[in-house]
Write an enzyme that holds these catalytic residues in place. Structure first.
Site, PDB file in Angstrom:
ATOM      1  N   GLY A   1       0.403  -1.105  -0.138  1.00 18.31           N
ATOM      2  CA  GLY A   1       0.165  -0.114  -0.238  1.00 18.31           C
ATOM      3  C   GLY A   1       0.529   1.578   0.192  1.00 18.31           C
TER       4      GLY A   1
ATOM      5  CD  GLU B   1      -4.106  30.912  -8.238  1.00 24.00           C
ATOM      6  OE1 GLU B   1      -5.157  29.867  -8.647  1.00 24.00           O
ATOM      7  OE2 GLU B   1      -2.914  30.579  -8.119  1.00 24.00           O
TER       8      GLU B   1
ATOM      9  CE  LYS C   1       2.820   0.026   3.241  1.00 22.04           C
ATOM     10  NZ  LYS C   1       2.485   0.779   3.193  1.00 22.04           N
TER      11      LYS C   1
HETATM   12  P1  ATP Z   1       5.706   3.341   4.707  1.00 18.91           P
HETATM   13  O1  ATP Z   1       5.011   2.284   3.784  1.00 18.91           O
HETATM   14  O2  ATP Z   1       6.160   4.541   4.867  1.00 18.91           O
HETATM   15  O3  ATP Z   1       6.375   2.421   6.191  1.00 18.91           O
HETATM   16  P2  ATP Z   1       3.285   2.752   6.674  1.00 18.91           P
HETATM   17  O4  ATP Z   1       1.981   2.617   5.938  1.00 18.91           O
HETATM   18  O5  ATP Z   1       4.297   1.433   7.028  1.00 18.91           O
HETATM   19  O6  ATP Z   1       4.528   3.092   5.828  1.00 18.91           O
HETATM   20  P3  ATP Z   1       2.921   3.176   9.562  1.00 18.91           P
HETATM   21  O7  ATP Z   1       4.218   3.250   9.411  1.00 18.91           O
HETATM   22  O8  ATP Z   1       2.161   1.981   9.638  1.00 18.91           O
HETATM   23  O9  ATP Z   1       3.191   3.217   8.314  1.00 18.91           O
HETATM   24  O10 ATP Z   1       2.394   4.540   9.938  1.00 18.91           O
HETATM   25  C1  ATP Z   1       3.120   6.040  10.471  1.00 18.91           C
HETATM   26  C2  ATP Z   1       1.746   6.607  11.171  1.00 18.91           C
HETATM   27  O11 ATP Z   1       0.857   6.497  10.879  1.00 18.91           O
HETATM   28  C3  ATP Z   1       1.281   5.111  12.347  1.00 18.91           C
HETATM   29  O12 ATP Z   1       2.526   5.251  13.493  1.00 18.91           O
HETATM   30  C4  ATP Z   1      -0.226   6.177  12.989  1.00 18.91           C
HETATM   31  O13 ATP Z   1       0.188   7.258  13.935  1.00 18.91           O
HETATM   32  C5  ATP Z   1      -0.337   6.629  12.066  1.00 18.91           C
HETATM   33  N1  ATP Z   1      -1.788   5.783  11.149  1.00 18.91           N
HETATM   34  C6  ATP Z   1      -1.305   5.350   9.525  1.00 18.91           C
HETATM   35  N2  ATP Z   1      -2.231   4.134   9.312  1.00 18.91           N
HETATM   36  C7  ATP Z   1      -3.258   4.439  10.747  1.00 18.91           C
HETATM   37  C8  ATP Z   1      -4.606   3.491  11.251  1.00 18.91           C
HETATM   38  N3  ATP Z   1      -4.786   2.598  10.235  1.00 18.91           N
HETATM   39  N4  ATP Z   1      -4.578   3.933  12.455  1.00 18.91           N
HETATM   40  C9  ATP Z   1      -4.157   4.694  12.844  1.00 18.91           C
HETATM   41  N5  ATP Z   1      -3.344   5.287  12.669  1.00 18.91           N
HETATM   42  C10 ATP Z   1      -2.728   5.370  11.404  1.00 18.91           C
END
Ligand code: ATP
Length: 670
Positions: A247, A471, A253
């Site tokens: 994603g 604009e 994730k």
């Molecule tokens: P990347 O691919 O860049 O590593 P990721 O998908 O792993 O990103 P995360 O590190 O899991 O992203 O998310 C970053 C932050 O966004 C989390 O620490 C949280 O605070 C917030 N967040 C993202 N998705 C959610 C969710 N579904 N519910 C609550 N908080 C969320």
């Protein structure tokens, strides 16, 4: 869209090293202590051995003063250094003021003086003559000796070796990621995974992951595979070996994996794809082997590899390029390990990436990552849920309406929403408020989408006028087009790099029609058209608009097959494995045709925008003047000037259905 989420900083795992809580640290006598003890011994030795250095004198003075008076006990000639040391009789030392000032006492051992005796044969014959002449010199003994500077020699041998060892250790440590652990250098090939088990206190649970119902369900199912495998295997089924979370960035994730670690009662190994990467040949593969070895010992367990694209990128077709050999070895080892152990051995691999398209197809095949779990940008309802999670710690005013906030943030990721919530609290605190109000959230959204407001930027009156008409051109054209995104507001307050912006709230569309794309292109070009019609000249302000229009036109022609002359062809390669970056998949003739089709599309859209502005010139000017007066105007103002749009917004038309929004766009004027 800004993605600068502060919270990302703590996106990574903070698990303790392998061994978890059981790893009680005991002080160890490592290399550094040895160095310190050695240095202390040398310094102590120097300190206690404080014999004053001998005073320099001449052969002449020795002859005329010391020998004649009979003050000398013995003379030692150091042959290899061309020096002679003079040892005085203890009771004579105090007769020499230079000795006293040097710190010599009667009890101090010699030598007290040294001199250069010149050629040894001359010296010894001269000394023999003197002994015959002077009765006081008769019984002075003279020794001939050789002296080696032990410490100096040892130092000159040991120093280069020590330096070499130091540099070696230093680089190894750095290359093995700081190598803080015991064994440093020798741990390079060991897995860098962090282990979470029931002793480690991870407080994140599935409750902290808002929305993402399907993804959560899949992940929960994986946990249940491990907890009660019999339930699944008794009917003959096999437990999946791996699942891939795919994603866009910031969609949760890593958070999901953290929650899994918090909820699954099995050991959870976590590492990032880049932890395998090292500049030494074979280290990546050895780390993969070690990781799986550890995991098998702890089975049933879960291995989580974040950002797996760092090692899982498709292997090159041309082995002569060579540069990626090490990464490919690591990937090969991963492929072997994933297919190497028994299906039911209880090790499940979870990986996350935002570039599934570039992963090697062998990695994605069933039997390795059997499942791909899509973690998409949150839809309206999910955004509401995510807001609820992140607004929990904030002190909110009564006017904060979560569904409204979710509507204002189409295309925002979970990380962006976390950022908006935090930013709103900071804005409210800056204004010394006791509660975070709705306006703080709106300001935070504006700031994240458009950058920081920059009211102090010096803009000439004539430039401001040009920006306002530009604009207003976007706003007027988009108001008059059926498929353009609904307008939210227009502003000429500089923000980030943009001098002005028309803000839209795009609707969710799973598919976009050609008419919709053409209308969008027309509204994007409305700014430049307005400049040309109003001032008779064009400016650099439309660069960003032109770039977007050109990219969109190329996409329409070469990707979506929307040009009649090119036909239903798409030159896009979603697998990312073709060599299109070096060679084009079409002929020169087609390339020319593509260029001319793109030009026609953009020209047509531009002319359409000009036509619209010509027929509504008066209203356009009214919008621009109002903008100059107020700096920010809203859709209500446009409705007053241009009349109500005859078309129903798609969102209104589909209000009963749950809507999912795509992207918030700004037409900016850099
Ligand atoms: P990347 O691919 O860049 O590593 P990721 O998908 O792993 O990103 P995360 O590190 O899991 O992203 O998310 C970053 C932050 O966004 C989390 O620490 C949280 O605070 C917030 N967040 C993202 N998705 C959610 C969710 N579904 N519910 C609550 N908080 C969320």
């Amino acid at each position: 869209m800004a993605n600068n989420n502060e919270n990302k900083k703590d996106g990574g795992f903070n698990f303790p090293p392998v061994g978890g809580g059981k790893n009680i640290k005991t002080p160890k006598l490592n290399g550094y202590w040895m160095y310190i003890i050695l240095a202390a011994i040398i310094i102590g030795f120097q300190f206690f051995n404080m014999n004053p250095d001998p005073v320099r004198t001449t052969w002449q003075e020795v002859k005329t003063k010391m020998l004649e008076k009979g003050d000398i006990e013995k003379i030692t000639v150091i042959e290899n250094k061309g020096q002679a040391y003079v040892y005085m009789k203890p009771d004579k030392i105090e007769n020499y003021s230079q000795l006293k000032s040097q710190g010599f006492k009667n009890s101090s051992p010699g030598p007290q003086f040294y001199f250069s005796p010149g050629p040894l044969e001359t010296f010894s014959s001269e000394f023999s003559e003197l002994q015959e002449k002077l009765p006081a010199a008769a019984d002075i003994q003279i020794d001939y000796d050789k002296e080696y500077d032990g410490w100096g020699n040892l130092f000159s041998i040991l120093f280069p070796i020590a330096l070499f060892v130091f540099i070696w250790v230093f680089f190894f440590r750095r290359m093995s990621k700081g190598g803080g652990g015991p064994g440093g250098v020798f741990n390079v090939g060991k897995s860098q995974a962090r282990l979470f088990d029931k002793d480690t206190n991870i407080k994140i649970t599935f409750k902290d992951v808002a929305g993402l119902a399907e993804a959560k369900q899949e992940v929960e199912e994986i946990v249940s595979f491990l907890k009660s495998p019999d339930k699944y295997t008794k009917l003959g089924g096999k437990i999946p070996k791996g699942a891939l979370l795919v994603g866009p960035p910031g969609t949760g994730k890593t958070l999901m994996a953290k929650a899994m670690a918090g909820e699954a009662n099995v050991p959870f190994f976590s590492m990032s794809g880049s932890d395998f990467v090292e500049m030494f040949v074979g280290v990546g593969a050895s780390r993969v082997r070690d990781l799986f070895k550890q995991a098998k010992e702890k089975a049933p367990c879960i291995i989580f590899i974040d950002e797996i694209d760092a090692i899982g990128r498709a292997r090159g077709k041309n082995p002569n390029m060579g540069s990626n050999d090490e990464r490919e070895n690591t990937l090969n080892q991963l492929l072997t390990e994933m297919d190497g152990f028994e299906t039911n051995s209880g090790v499940i691999i979870l990986a996350a990436t935002n570039r599934a398209d570039i992963l090697d197809s062998a990695l994605l095949r069933a039997g390795r990552f059997d499942r791909q779990i899509y973690v998409d940008l949150p839809e309206l309802k999910d955004r509401e849920e995510i807001f609820k999670v992140h607004l929990k710690p904030l002190k909110l005013a009564g006017d904060v309406d979560i569904p409204f906030l979710a509507k204002q943030t189409p295309g925002f990721s979970g990380a962006d929403i976390a950022n908006v919530s935090n930013e709103a609290a900071l804005i409210a605190a800056r204004k010394d408020k006791n509660e975070v109000e709705k306006q703080d959230f709106l300001d935070a959204i504006d700031r994240i989408v458009g950058g920081l407001e920059n009211r102090s930027k010096v803009i000439k009156v004539s430039e401001k006028k040009a920006i306002a008409y530009h604009e207003a051109g976007h706003a007027t054209v988009s108001w008059l087009l059926e498929h353009a995104h609904p307008l939210l507001k227009v502003t000429i307050v500089p923000r980030g790099k943009a001098l002005g912006a028309a803000w839209y709230l795009p609707q969710e569309r799973q598919i976009t029609t050609k008419d919709q794309l053409l209308d969008q292109m027309c509204s994007v070009l409305g700014g430049r058209a307005a400049e040309e019609l109003t001032f008779g000249q064009i400016s650099t302000g439309a660069q960003n608009d032109l770039e977007r229009a050109t990219k969109q036109a190329y996409a329409m022609v070469t990707i979506f097959g929307m040009s009649e002359k090119i036909g239903n062809l798409s030159y896009y390669d979603s697998t990312g494995q073709s060599d299109f970056s070096f060679t084009k998949p079409y002929s020169e003739k087609t390339a020319e045709l593509i260029d001319s089709e793109v030009k026609t599309l953009v020209e047509d859209a531009y002319n359409r925008a000009k036509e619209l502005l010509k027929t509504h010139q008066e209203q356009h000017h009214q919008v621009a003047e109002l903008l100059l007066e107020r700096e920010v105007i809203f859709s209500d103002d446009l409705e007053r000037i241009l009349g109500k749009r005859p078309w129903k917004d798609e969102e209104e038309a589909e209000e009963s259905k749950p809507t999912t929004e795509t992207e918030t766009e700004t037409e900016t004027n850099p």
